[in-house]
Design a protein around this motif. Sequence first.
Motif, PDB file in Angstrom:
ATOM      1  N   ILE A  74     -85.890-117.365  61.541  1.00  0.00           N
ATOM      2  CA  ILE A  74     -85.323-117.496  62.894  1.00  0.00           C
ATOM      3  C   ILE A  74     -86.416-117.990  63.824  1.00  0.00           C
ATOM      4  CG2 ILE A  74     -84.210-116.329  64.828  1.00  0.00           C
ATOM      5  CD1 ILE A  74     -83.143-114.272  62.855  1.00  0.00           C
ATOM      6  N   SER A  75     -86.204-119.191  64.361  1.00  0.00           N
ATOM      7  CA  SER A  75     -87.148-119.790  65.313  1.00  0.00           C
ATOM      8  C   SER A  75     -88.584-119.729  64.803  1.00  0.00           C
ATOM      9  CB  SER A  75     -87.033-119.103  66.686  1.00  0.00           C
ATOM     10  OG  SER A  75     -85.728-119.286  67.183  1.00  0.00           O
TER      11      SER A  75
ATOM     12  N   ILE B 191     -78.401-123.999  55.173  1.00  0.00           N
ATOM     13  CA  ILE B 191     -77.815-124.434  56.447  1.00  0.00           C
ATOM     14  C   ILE B 191     -78.779-124.124  57.580  1.00  0.00           C
ATOM     15  CG2 ILE B 191     -75.378-124.192  55.783  1.00  0.00           C
ATOM     16  CD1 ILE B 191     -75.357-121.550  57.301  1.00  0.00           C
ATOM     17  N   VAL B 192     -78.628-124.948  58.632  1.00  0.00           N
ATOM     18  CA  VAL B 192     -79.401-124.707  59.853  1.00  0.00           C
ATOM     19  C   VAL B 192     -78.396-124.380  60.960  1.00  0.00           C
ATOM     20  CG1 VAL B 192     -80.916-125.695  61.572  1.00  0.00           C
ATOM     21  CG2 VAL B 192     -81.245-126.240  59.164  1.00  0.00           C
ATOM     22  N   ILE B 193     -78.604-123.222  61.610  1.00  0.00           N
ATOM     23  CA  ILE B 193     -77.682-122.794  62.671  1.00  0.00           C
ATOM     24  C   ILE B 193     -78.406-122.916  64.009  1.00  0.00           C
ATOM     25  CG2 ILE B 193     -76.251-120.891  63.540  1.00  0.00           C
ATOM     26  CD1 ILE B 193     -76.829-119.786  60.493  1.00  0.00           C
ATOM     27  N   GLU B 194     -77.781-123.618  64.906  1.00  0.00           N
ATOM     28  CA  GLU B 194     -78.354-123.736  66.246  1.00  0.00           C
ATOM     29  C   GLU B 194     -77.523-122.884  67.212  1.00  0.00           C
ATOM     30  OE1 GLU B 194     -81.580-126.686  66.150  1.00  0.00           O
ATOM     31  OE2 GLU B 194     -80.721-125.635  67.877  1.00  0.00           O
TER      32      GLU B 194
ATOM     33  N   VAL C 166     -81.780-120.927  63.373  1.00  0.00           N
ATOM     34  CA  VAL C 166     -81.778-120.074  62.185  1.00  0.00           C
ATOM     35  C   VAL C 166     -81.637-120.960  60.965  1.00  0.00           C
ATOM     36  CG1 VAL C 166     -80.678-118.138  60.986  1.00  0.00           C
ATOM     37  CG2 VAL C 166     -80.687-118.223  63.490  1.00  0.00           C
ATOM     38  N   ALA C 167     -82.616-120.871  60.070  1.00  0.00           N
ATOM     39  CA  ALA C 167     -82.537-121.642  58.822  1.00  0.00           C
ATOM     40  C   ALA C 167     -82.344-120.662  57.681  1.00  0.00           C
ATOM     41  CB  ALA C 167     -83.803-122.447  58.614  1.00  0.00           C
ATOM     42  N   ALA C 168     -81.425-120.968  56.790  1.00  0.00           N
ATOM     43  CA  ALA C 168     -81.180-120.080  55.659  1.00  0.00           C
ATOM     44  C   ALA C 168     -81.045-120.910  54.393  1.00  0.00           C
ATOM     45  CB  ALA C 168     -79.918-119.264  55.896  1.00  0.00           C
TER      46      ALA C 168
END
Lengths: 110, 318
Positions: free
Chosen positions: B235-236, B202-205, B267-269
Amino acid sequence: MIAIIGLVLGILLGIWLNPTVPPAIQPYLPIAVVAALDALAGGLRAVLSGTFDDRVFVISFFSNVLIAAFIVFLGDQLGVGTQLSTAVVVVLGIRIFTNVAAIRRQLLKA
Amino acid sequence: MAHKHERPRRDRRRTGTGSPTTGEAAQAPGADGTTRTPGAADAAATDLDDAEARAQADRADPPPAATADPAAETAETGPGATPSPRRLAWLRLRAAFTARPGRSQLLAAFLCAILGFAATTQIRQTEADGLQQLSEAELVRIMADVGQRTERLEAERDELLAQQRELASGSDQQEAAREQARARAEALAILTGEAPVEGSGIVIEVTDPGRAVTAADMVGIVQELRDAGAEAIEISGIRVVASTAITASADGGVLIGGEEAEPPYRVAAIGDPETMDTALQIPGGVRDTVERRGAAMTTERQSRLEIRATVAAGNTGP
């Protein structure tokens, strides 16, 4: 001399032509060769003792060959081919030895 | 011993007849009444008399030889011969060699050629036949030999096969161990952030216009993601691994591993998208916390996400 040339010629011819022996005469050829060798030795001995006779040589050559082959043939028919072949070879071998011994005595006196 | 008596007489007679090189022979009538053929007078056959001709015939012909043979043989060995018989024999041999090719010579040559031809043929045949010429007993022996040889070779083959199996399984085990180690190294490289990662995630903005989101909130997000089974976090553009410190900067900003991260934070996880998304959305959880700060947080599930940022190898110490 010419006889030796003939012998060499025959050997070369045999090597060059490389013939296959027909199955019918296969059992007789070795015996015939030995018989012919015997005749040859006898002929040489006759030459040295000064008694060479071409008629006798030719007849002895062919009769030796034919009789040897016939004995083997007879042996084959009677079921004792191997034994008779051996017998013929032994007899011819003894004769060849005798002839060669005579030649040796004539030439070397030993 | 009758031959002994006969010998000197025969020798005398021969020497009296003439030299072997004359090429002519006296046509003497034989004692037994036979006469010689004209052809016999050829070439080397010179001082023939009929008794000797018969002896020669006997020698070259099969069996009825015994009569004159021994006499002829002993004749040559006798010590009392006047012109050495040995010399005579050599002379005859030379005569035979040097004689011009007459009928008898040609005949002899022809017969010799036949003999040579037949002998060569037979020798060739024997060489080619091999097994065909052998007797039954020999064939049985050869077969037994071959059987024994076969058994020996089969035993050897079995041994070698077993050895090969052993080696193959050994190398299989080694290969498996190596494969395992490689997989482990890969997993560790992902965990330590030494390798780029690719997979679903997931990508969290987090848009934070008021810069209200604190380092503690970021830690909360990271913790939540790790709890939800995130394998790699970024993160970024900064890779976050176990030893990455998330701290507050002097002006209240967020430092990720010592580097300033500016909002909006991305944030990419990598991990199971659903689990991580759900974990973030828990009431009273990360999302609520962030939104309480006046920031907005959106999540986007991706089936194919790539984290390129890495941590230099060996730089992962505490």
